[in-house]
Design a protein around this motif. Structure first.
Motif, PDB file in Angstrom:
ATOM      1  N   SER A   1       0.838  -1.196   0.000  1.00 38.67           N
ATOM      2  CA  SER A   1       0.000   0.000   0.000  1.00 38.67           C
ATOM      3  C   SER A   1       0.873   1.246   0.000  1.00 38.67           C
ATOM      4  CB  SER A   1      -0.916   0.010   1.221  1.00 38.67           C
ATOM      5  OG  SER A   1      -1.727  -1.137   1.256  1.00 38.67           O
ATOM      6  N   GLN A   2       0.435   2.231  -0.771  1.00 33.19           N
ATOM      7  CA  GLN A   2       1.249   3.437  -0.905  1.00 33.19           C
ATOM      8  C   GLN A   2       0.505   4.705  -0.536  1.00 33.19           C
ATOM      9  OE1 GLN A   2       3.657   3.781  -4.464  1.00 33.19           O
ATOM     10  NE2 GLN A   2       3.347   1.626  -4.935  1.00 33.19           N
ATOM     11  N   SER A   3      -0.816   4.655  -0.519  1.00 36.44           N
ATOM     12  CA  SER A   3      -1.599   5.860  -0.270  1.00 36.44           C
ATOM     13  C   SER A   3      -2.587   5.583   0.858  1.00 36.44           C
ATOM     14  CB  SER A   3      -2.371   6.280  -1.521  1.00 36.44           C
ATOM     15  OG  SER A   3      -1.510   6.461  -2.611  1.00 36.44           O
ATOM     16  N   PHE A   4      -2.728   6.599   1.713  1.00 37.37           N
ATOM     17  CA  PHE A   4      -3.542   6.422   2.917  1.00 37.37           C
ATOM     18  C   PHE A   4      -4.403   7.665   3.108  1.00 37.37           C
ATOM     19  CE2 PHE A   4      -1.034   2.780   3.885  1.00 37.37           C
ATOM     20  CZ  PHE A   4       0.183   3.073   3.294  1.00 37.37           C
TER      21      PHE A   4
ATOM     22  N   MET B   1      -7.961  14.110   4.800  1.00 30.17           N
ATOM     23  CA  MET B   1      -6.538  14.216   4.457  1.00 30.17           C
ATOM     24  C   MET B   1      -6.070  12.957   3.755  1.00 30.17           C
ATOM     25  SD  MET B   1      -4.533  15.919   7.657  1.00 30.17           S
ATOM     26  CE  MET B   1      -3.043  16.002   6.667  1.00 30.17           C
ATOM     27  N   SER B   2      -5.003  13.111   2.998  1.00 30.37           N
ATOM     28  CA  SER B   2      -4.313  11.980   2.407  1.00 30.37           C
ATOM     29  C   SER B   2      -2.832  12.094   2.741  1.00 30.37           C
ATOM     30  CB  SER B   2      -4.505  11.973   0.889  1.00 30.37           C
ATOM     31  OG  SER B   2      -4.051  13.202   0.328  1.00 30.37           O
ATOM     32  N   ILE B   3      -2.139  10.968   2.762  1.00 32.47           N
ATOM     33  CA  ILE B   3      -0.705  10.974   3.046  1.00 32.47           C
ATOM     34  C   ILE B   3      -0.045   9.824   2.300  1.00 32.47           C
ATOM     35  CG2 ILE B   3      -0.978   9.637   5.180  1.00 32.47           C
ATOM     36  CD1 ILE B   3       1.370  11.353   6.338  1.00 32.47           C
ATOM     37  N   TYR B   4       1.144  10.079   1.744  1.00 34.67           N
ATOM     38  CA  TYR B   4       1.822   9.062   0.941  1.00 34.67           C
ATOM     39  C   TYR B   4       3.253   8.797   1.402  1.00 34.67           C
ATOM     40  CZ  TYR B   4      -1.626  11.590  -1.831  1.00 34.67           C
ATOM     41  OH  TYR B   4      -2.742  12.266  -2.235  1.00 34.67           O
ATOM     42  N   SER B   5       3.854   9.772   2.064  1.00 36.12           N
ATOM     43  CA  SER B   5       5.258   9.656   2.465  1.00 36.12           C
ATOM     44  C   SER B   5       5.377   9.493   3.966  1.00 36.12           C
ATOM     45  CB  SER B   5       6.033  10.916   2.038  1.00 36.12           C
ATOM     46  OG  SER B   5       5.931  11.121   0.649  1.00 36.12           O
ATOM     47  N   ASN B   6       6.393   8.783   4.391  1.00 37.29           N
ATOM     48  CA  ASN B   6       6.660   8.637   5.818  1.00 37.29           C
ATOM     49  C   ASN B   6       6.828  10.003   6.471  1.00 37.29           C
ATOM     50  OD1 ASN B   6       6.603   5.839   6.264  1.00 37.29           O
ATOM     51  ND2 ASN B   6       8.664   5.613   5.440  1.00 37.29           N
ATOM     52  N   GLY B   7       6.319  10.126   7.698  1.00 37.81           N
ATOM     53  CA  GLY B   7       6.455  11.378   8.417  1.00 37.81           C
ATOM     54  C   GLY B   7       5.107  12.009   8.673  1.00 37.81           C
ATOM     55  N   ASP B   8       5.144  13.304   8.884  1.00 33.01           N
ATOM     56  CA  ASP B   8       3.935  14.053   9.230  1.00 33.01           C
ATOM     57  C   ASP B   8       3.478  14.930   8.077  1.00 33.01           C
ATOM     58  OD1 ASP B   8       4.797  14.785  12.737  1.00 33.01           O
ATOM     59  OD2 ASP B   8       4.491  12.907  11.634  1.00 33.01           O
TER      60      ASP B   8
END
Lengths: 107, 116
Positions: free
Chosen positions: A30-33, A48-55
């Motif tokens: 999985s790559q998109s959350f 919201m959406s998030i794809y990269s590690n971190g905040d």
């Protein structure tokens, strides 16, 4: 079977506090959350959406992603009674949702 | 753009009957999803389409459920020989995705099914 798990609720916080919502997923590919909010009797809407590690921050909302731990969270700062809703975690590629966490913000 | 439209809004049927629901996505949206939601639970993935192709179907879905999107526009979900356990809200969502990481689902208001 691809699984999306959310911390069991309901969650109750006082107005002005930080609400923390958690989600884990089983598919390492999985790559998109995504975080959706669903008010009672209504359909989900994207927060919201998030794809990269971190905040990733957007106003009072912060999404956090840790792909190594297969974990994604949502923080709501300065919680308001209008934030009272069910928060749903969703994972791409096939957009599976968790069971949701019901949040109540008490005045 | 009038959003995602679902019909009917409510359906009451007797056990054993067949029912069909319709979803009209936002025009030009290439993906269309079907979910089932019961009270206190999140949307349960049923199936999704990329244009007219059905790319995935939940293994939890029995053979009584079938979905189509014949021209890549509207979609229908049919439940044959309904059972009381099929009673739920059936949600449709659509999105425009170009194969990148981002994808925003737009949900319809749902069809509430009651099987007596």
């Amino acid at each position: 079977q691809k699984e999306v798990e959310q911390n069991s609720g309901p969650l109750s916080v006082p107005e002005g506090a930080i609400a923390s919502l958690n989600c884990t997923y089983s598919d390492r590919g999985s790559q998109s959350f995504f975080w959706y909010r669903q008010y009672s009797g209504k359909s989900p809407e994207l927060i919201m959406s998030i794809y990269s590690n971190g905040d990733k921050e957007d106003g009072r909302f912060t999404a956090q992603l840790n792909k190594a731990s297969q974990y994604v969270s949502l923080l709501i700062r300065d919680s308001q009674p209008s934030d009272s809703a069910t928060y749903l975690c969703a994972v791409k590629n096939d957009m599976r949702f968790g069971a949701g966490t019901r949040l109540t913000v008490k005045p | 753009d009038t959003g995602v439209s679902q019909n009917p809004r409510h359906k009451i049927t007797k056990r054993g009957q067949n029912v069909t629901f319709r979803c009209d996505p936002i025009s030009e949206h290439n993906r269309l999803y079907w979910y089932r939601q019961t009270l206190g639970q999140g949307p349960e993935f049923l199936t999704y389409f990329q244009n007219e192709a059905q790319l995935e179907k939940s293994r939890l879905l029995s053979d009584r459920f079938s979905a189509e999107r014949p021209k890549g526009s509207f979609s229908t979900l049919e439940i044959q020989r309904t059972e009381q356990g099929d009673s739920a809200m059936y949600l449709c969502a659509s999105s425009l995705t170009g194969g990148n990481l981002d994808e925003k689902l737009f949900f319809g208001s749902g069809t509430q099914l009651s099987v007596l």
